[in-house]
Design an enzyme around this catalytic site. Structure first.
Site: not given
Length: 145
Positions: A9, A12, A14-16, A120
């Site tokens: 993301c 690096n 939150c999402r990934s 996000d």
């Protein structure tokens, strides 16, 4: 067969790392990592509210630390998974000549109703909605492997 998957993301945090933590729990034999296309948070743990939302589901990610995506990742992984089209384009811009490592959108593993990106939660503040989508995508990824 072991799979080597990298989730990417922007920051690096939150999402990934969430995709990293969810997928390593669902596919413990796989080599899973995560990275960001920016260097904003290198060395930092995942964002606190993201960790709290994940922990409420029994998903631990406090051991993860942000790192930046680099061209060498194409040689280390079987698949690179982007959280959105902007990050996919940033990844592809670093692709070394001759690399055939596939790069795909994570939502592509969740079916046509999943949309074209994982929103996000750093901006949307919808940490649970993000995790819901990540869990669906991760299960789809594992089923297609």
């Amino acid at each position: 067969m072991s799979k080597r998957i990298l989730f990417v993301c922007l920051g690096n945090i939150c999402r990934s790392p969430s995709a990293h933590a969810v997928t390593r729990r669902l596919a413990p034999g796989w080599e899973i990592d995560s990275a960001g296309t920016s260097d904003w948070h290198v060395g930092e743990p995942p964002y606190g509210p993201m960790q709290q939302a994940a922990r409420a589901r029994g998903i631990e990610m406090g051991d993860l630390r942000a790192r930046q995506f680099h061209a060498g990742d194409f040689g280390r992984f079987d698949l690179i998974v982007a959280m959105d089209a902007d990050n996919l384009a940033r990844i592809e811009a670093l692709r070394p000549a001759g690399s055939t490592t596939p790069v795909r959108l994570f939502t592509g593993f969740a079916g046509p109703d999943a949309g074209d990106h994982v929103p996000d939660p750093y901006y949307t503040r919808d940490f649970d909605g993000c995790l819901d989508l990540i869990e669906i995508c991760a299960k789809g990824l594992i089923e297609t492997a």
